[in-house]
Design an enzyme around this catalytic site. Sequence first.
Site, PDB file in Angstrom:
ATOM      1  N   CYS A  57     -38.765  -7.274   5.850  1.00  0.00           N
ATOM      2  CA  CYS A  57     -40.223  -7.340   5.657  1.00  0.00           C
ATOM      3  C   CYS A  57     -40.577  -8.144   4.419  1.00  0.00           C
ATOM      4  O   CYS A  57     -41.612  -8.805   4.382  1.00  0.00           O
ATOM      5  CB  CYS A  57     -40.808  -5.942   5.584  1.00  0.00           C
ATOM      6  SG  CYS A  57     -39.938  -4.875   4.445  1.00  0.00           S
ATOM      7  N   LYS A  62     -38.740   9.592  13.556  1.00  0.00           N
ATOM      8  CA  LYS A  62     -38.495   8.841  14.792  1.00  0.00           C
ATOM      9  C   LYS A  62     -37.864   7.503  14.429  1.00  0.00           C
ATOM     10  O   LYS A  62     -38.506   6.637  13.840  1.00  0.00           O
ATOM     11  CB  LYS A  62     -39.773   8.588  15.587  1.00  0.00           C
ATOM     12  CG  LYS A  62     -39.384   8.116  17.009  1.00  0.00           C
ATOM     13  CD  LYS A  62     -40.404   7.272  17.706  1.00  0.00           C
ATOM     14  CE  LYS A  62     -40.432   5.828  17.316  1.00  0.00           C
ATOM     15  NZ  LYS A  62     -39.302   5.010  17.797  1.00  0.00           N
ATOM     16  N   GLU A 106     -45.507 -13.743  10.490  1.00  0.00           N
ATOM     17  CA  GLU A 106     -44.179 -13.253  10.131  1.00  0.00           C
ATOM     18  C   GLU A 106     -43.243 -13.613  11.294  1.00  0.00           C
ATOM     19  O   GLU A 106     -43.482 -13.208  12.435  1.00  0.00           O
ATOM     20  CB  GLU A 106     -44.279 -11.729   9.972  1.00  0.00           C
ATOM     21  CG  GLU A 106     -43.050 -11.084   9.428  1.00  0.00           C
ATOM     22  CD  GLU A 106     -43.251  -9.582   9.182  1.00  0.00           C
ATOM     23  OE1 GLU A 106     -43.978  -8.939   9.959  1.00  0.00           O
ATOM     24  OE2 GLU A 106     -42.660  -9.075   8.219  1.00  0.00           O
ATOM     25  N   GLU A 128     -45.900   0.831   5.188  1.00  0.00           N
ATOM     26  CA  GLU A 128     -45.137  -0.288   4.616  1.00  0.00           C
ATOM     27  C   GLU A 128     -45.008  -1.298   5.746  1.00  0.00           C
ATOM     28  O   GLU A 128     -44.285  -1.062   6.714  1.00  0.00           O
ATOM     29  CB  GLU A 128     -43.780   0.228   4.118  1.00  0.00           C
ATOM     30  CG  GLU A 128     -43.138  -0.710   3.123  1.00  0.00           C
ATOM     31  CD  GLU A 128     -42.275  -1.756   3.791  1.00  0.00           C
ATOM     32  OE1 GLU A 128     -42.807  -2.865   4.060  1.00  0.00           O
ATOM     33  OE2 GLU A 128     -41.099  -1.478   4.043  1.00  0.00           O
TER      34      GLU A 128
HETATM   35  P1  NDP Z   1     -43.124  -1.909  15.419  1.00  0.00           P
HETATM   36  O1  NDP Z   1     -44.127  -1.834  14.350  1.00  0.00           O
HETATM   37  O2  NDP Z   1     -43.567  -1.924  16.806  1.00  0.00           O
HETATM   38  O3  NDP Z   1     -42.095  -0.704  15.278  1.00  0.00           O
HETATM   39  C1  NDP Z   1     -41.848   0.081  14.131  1.00  0.00           C
HETATM   40  C2  NDP Z   1     -41.641   1.540  14.529  1.00  0.00           C
HETATM   41  O4  NDP Z   1     -42.858   2.079  15.080  1.00  0.00           O
HETATM   42  C3  NDP Z   1     -40.618   1.736  15.644  1.00  0.00           C
HETATM   43  O5  NDP Z   1     -39.959   2.964  15.443  1.00  0.00           O
HETATM   44  C4  NDP Z   1     -41.484   1.767  16.886  1.00  0.00           C
HETATM   45  O6  NDP Z   1     -40.852   2.339  17.967  1.00  0.00           O
HETATM   46  C5  NDP Z   1     -42.668   2.575  16.402  1.00  0.00           C
HETATM   47  N1  NDP Z   1     -43.904   2.388  17.155  1.00  0.00           N
HETATM   48  C6  NDP Z   1     -44.249   1.378  17.992  1.00  0.00           C
HETATM   49  N2  NDP Z   1     -45.497   1.567  18.468  1.00  0.00           N
HETATM   50  C7  NDP Z   1     -45.955   2.717  17.912  1.00  0.00           C
HETATM   51  C8  NDP Z   1     -47.176   3.439  18.005  1.00  0.00           C
HETATM   52  N3  NDP Z   1     -48.180   3.033  18.750  1.00  0.00           N
HETATM   53  N4  NDP Z   1     -47.307   4.579  17.291  1.00  0.00           N
HETATM   54  C9  NDP Z   1     -46.306   5.011  16.519  1.00  0.00           C
HETATM   55  N5  NDP Z   1     -45.119   4.372  16.408  1.00  0.00           N
HETATM   56  C10 NDP Z   1     -44.947   3.233  17.081  1.00  0.00           C
HETATM   57  O7  NDP Z   1     -42.217  -3.142  15.154  1.00  0.00           O
HETATM   58  P2  NDP Z   1     -41.234  -3.810  16.221  1.00  0.00           P
HETATM   59  O8  NDP Z   1     -39.965  -3.129  16.073  1.00  0.00           O
HETATM   60  O9  NDP Z   1     -41.790  -3.838  17.597  1.00  0.00           O
HETATM   61  O10 NDP Z   1     -41.203  -5.285  15.704  1.00  0.00           O
HETATM   62  C11 NDP Z   1     -42.271  -6.181  15.993  1.00  0.00           C
HETATM   63  C12 NDP Z   1     -42.534  -7.070  14.805  1.00  0.00           C
HETATM   64  O11 NDP Z   1     -42.926  -6.262  13.698  1.00  0.00           O
HETATM   65  C13 NDP Z   1     -41.332  -7.823  14.298  1.00  0.00           C
HETATM   66  O12 NDP Z   1     -41.136  -9.006  14.951  1.00  0.00           O
HETATM   67  C14 NDP Z   1     -41.689  -8.019  12.867  1.00  0.00           C
HETATM   68  O13 NDP Z   1     -42.497  -9.137  12.729  1.00  0.00           O
HETATM   69  C15 NDP Z   1     -42.454  -6.782  12.498  1.00  0.00           C
HETATM   70  N6  NDP Z   1     -41.647  -5.757  11.829  1.00  0.00           N
HETATM   71  C16 NDP Z   1     -41.846  -5.544  10.528  1.00  0.00           C
HETATM   72  C17 NDP Z   1     -41.086  -4.629   9.869  1.00  0.00           C
HETATM   73  C18 NDP Z   1     -41.269  -4.364   8.435  1.00  0.00           C
HETATM   74  O14 NDP Z   1     -40.436  -3.715   7.830  1.00  0.00           O
HETATM   75  N7  NDP Z   1     -42.323  -4.799   7.838  1.00  0.00           N
HETATM   76  C19 NDP Z   1     -40.023  -3.887  10.523  1.00  0.00           C
HETATM   77  C20 NDP Z   1     -39.922  -4.153  11.930  1.00  0.00           C
HETATM   78  C21 NDP Z   1     -40.702  -5.067  12.524  1.00  0.00           C
HETATM   79  P3  NDP Z   1     -39.918   1.417  18.876  1.00  0.00           P
HETATM   80  O15 NDP Z   1     -38.911   0.771  18.039  1.00  0.00           O
HETATM   81  O16 NDP Z   1     -39.294   2.349  19.782  1.00  0.00           O
HETATM   82  O17 NDP Z   1     -40.836   0.438  19.528  1.00  0.00           O
END
Ligand code: NDP
Length: 798
Positions: free
Chosen positions: A304, A196, A401, A270
């Site tokens: 990240c 996904k 973050e 991660e």
């Molecule tokens: P999320 O953790 O919400 O999203 C990561 C992935 O998980 C996306 O594909 C998201 O879908 C999906 N997802 C969201 N909720 C669920 C759930 N309940 N069960 C399973 N999958 C889920 O990160 P965000 O994109 O919302 O970003 C928010 C914050 O997270 C950022 O501001 C940043 O601080 C941090 N972040 C950290 C990352 C890293 O690599 N460590 C990467 C991205 C974000 P969808 O995108 O459709 O919501």
Amino acid sequence: MKSPMSVAHYYETMEYGPAPEADGEARAWLKKHGAVFGHFVGGEFVAPHAGKHFPTFEPATGKTLARIAKGSAADVDRAVSAARMAQPLWERLGGYGRARHLYALARMLQRHARLFAVLEAIDNGKPLRETRDLDIPLAARHFLHHAGWAQLQERELADQLPIGVIGQIVPWNFPLLMLAWKIAPALAVGNTVVLKPAEFTSLTALLFAELAAQAGLPSGVLNVVSGDGTTGAMLVGHPGIDKIAFTGSTEVGRLIRQVTAGSGMSLTLELGGKSPFIVFEDADIDGAVEGVVDAIWFNQGQVCCAGSRLLVQESVAETFRKRLIRRMDSLRVGPPLDKAIDIGAVISPVQLERIRSLVETGVREGAVKYQAATELPQEGCFYPPTLLWNVHPSSTVAIEEIFGPVLVAMTFRTPDEAVMLANNTRYGLAASVWSETIGLALDVAPKLMAGVVWINATNLFDASVGFGGYRESGFGREGGREGIYEYLKPKAWSMRKQRVKPSVMSVSHDDPGLELPLIDRTPKLFIGGKQVRPDGNYARAVLSPKGRHLGEVGEGNRKDIRNAVAAARSAEAWSKATAHNRAQILYYLAENLSARSDEFAARIAALTGATIVEAKVEVNASIERLFSYGAWADKYEGAVHAPPLRGVALAMHEPIGVVGVACPDEAPLLALVSLVAPLIAMGNRVVAVPSERHPLAATDFYQVIETSDVPAGVINIVTGPRDGLVKVLAEHDDVDALWVFGSREASAAAEKLSSGNLKRTLVDHGFMMDWHDKLASEGPILLRHAVQVKNIWIPYGD
Ligand code: NDP
């Protein structure tokens, strides 16, 4: 002042013209699909079951790029079925066959590199320079490297099996690269995948799936279901999934840990980070300034492992600040397809707002803000490079973050203070250390609580080098040998059977027959090297298999566990002891157990109903196991990786810290030894809860520990209600990992309750282990879980 005619003058005042990359091919691909996409399942695009789509936007302009299918439960189900159907054939294809496919995927990426790079830049907003030079080549490198693992699987990973169907969820910051990091190792070793992508950035995953099918990847091996977090949650909750691999926020990672607890699904997370970037006074200051640019302004800081916390030694802080500001002013923010820009667009208005609001909070809490004097485009999601100076370690911006182009800075005076500040975070993903003194850099690197440390460098990645976090940055690794194991399960564990619950016993008043005489003492708990009374001062009866009262043991409670954890915490010196020293102590334990083997055999026979001969086999196996871990202590070593740069990456095996261990009732002495020995061999300290039915085997072991020079606090033993004590260990924030063997319920509780500080867990889900089977219960099969791998990158040369 430079002369107006000098080269330096021209160099500094020269204007860049726009250098846009053509986007015709990417737009044509969108047009070919009518800018509307279904899911990619079973080798083709399929319309979403509920017919729902959502728009995806171009961050640089705010314009709609395409409409993407919103995955429903039926869509997820269809994709999981396709992956399940495809898996056995894909596995049977063998390593060489899969290697050929992965190689074809790498070549496909290279052939279409420009299309992928442009599409990624448009969809994500990141500079083309980065997608072209990093995201796409590194994605291809992952397929190439893992084609190699597929090829070598039958030789190098012969004792492992693929896990099955893997659900993978990726974020928006590196859409294609994260896809590659996830699917390349999974597919290489015989799993099939349902991926996904993030809601904001699904396009390159869909393009990849389409071109992979054209390159001959069998249908159903890779399926892409697009959607938002609810689609992700459906994938996580689907019973047909054998493992979830997730990259994203710590918040969602923690939720996934809770949802999957007790399901038997394996999990890697991660997650986020707040990585320190440490500059010592003897650093090459200009090099370090350039390092900061890569650390926090690469990918708009939406990384990240971004070096988002600058720690600079006080003596050079002002010089560093001035040079950094000067460099910031030369950074160019602009449309991602312009090859002359450094910083592109932030992913979305929501993220932009989050960055703005956090920066305001930082200033309110006392930070001094500097924003680069750079022009921002009129439309789209752009944010200038920002420095928050003089940030207090407890300020929100030093803790949270930000995930944007914002650097927070603070100073330190001594290396010890630098380490303390660096580790003052719940995260532990990465760290950069800048010093020209190799002794200092290599002394500091192992002290940093981070899965990756870059020395005089930052944001270096390679498929051969594991990447992943300590603490709340998650668990599991991507890349390297340790990363490939995340997609495999031990063959030796595949035949385990569910444990049948022992019937409840009551005290028997029958003639004891030939059983051993009663034991009239009550062993205490073993905490901090001493035998101590349980806090509640209660004891519990220990019965023989015939229900005869054999003795009593202390009834440990919450407070006893707390004391044991505190004792284990303060035995930190064990984690720094040499492997030679730890080996000697393990041999000494074996020697002292051997000296009392008859006594232990008699006790085991009385406790378990085994014959004396069987009990002797268990004691001898326990002695041998201690010998085995004495041997492994200085032989289960890390590796030296040779990524494609001048330098090396050292994969160091580090102890995890304090580990809670719950032991099963089977083979009460051998199981205890089999679980505790690998952990202490690798430098962990242990709080063990022995078999609840046969705890006297463990309490007798106290004396062996006491006479074997084991430092106080390294092994602590708390007898009592095992499953209840497991819950206390799971919720304790000073426990770093939990190994739970003995019950399905305790396994589920351990996984669920450990989500607070995201402990690493190894649980048996109620499946019985044959502790006499060395392949199943001795050596790397457990040692792998007793260490966390830290990769220290050491580039060299100019
Ligand atoms: P999320 O953790 O919400 O999203 C990561 C992935 O998980 C996306 O594909 C998201 O879908 C999906 N997802 C969201 N909720 C669920 C759930 N309940 N069960 C399973 N999958 C889920 O990160 P965000 O994109 O919302 O970003 C928010 C914050 O997270 C950022 O501001 C940043 O601080 C941090 N972040 C950290 C990352 C890293 O690599 N460590 C990467 C991205 C974000 P969808 O995108 O459709 O919501």
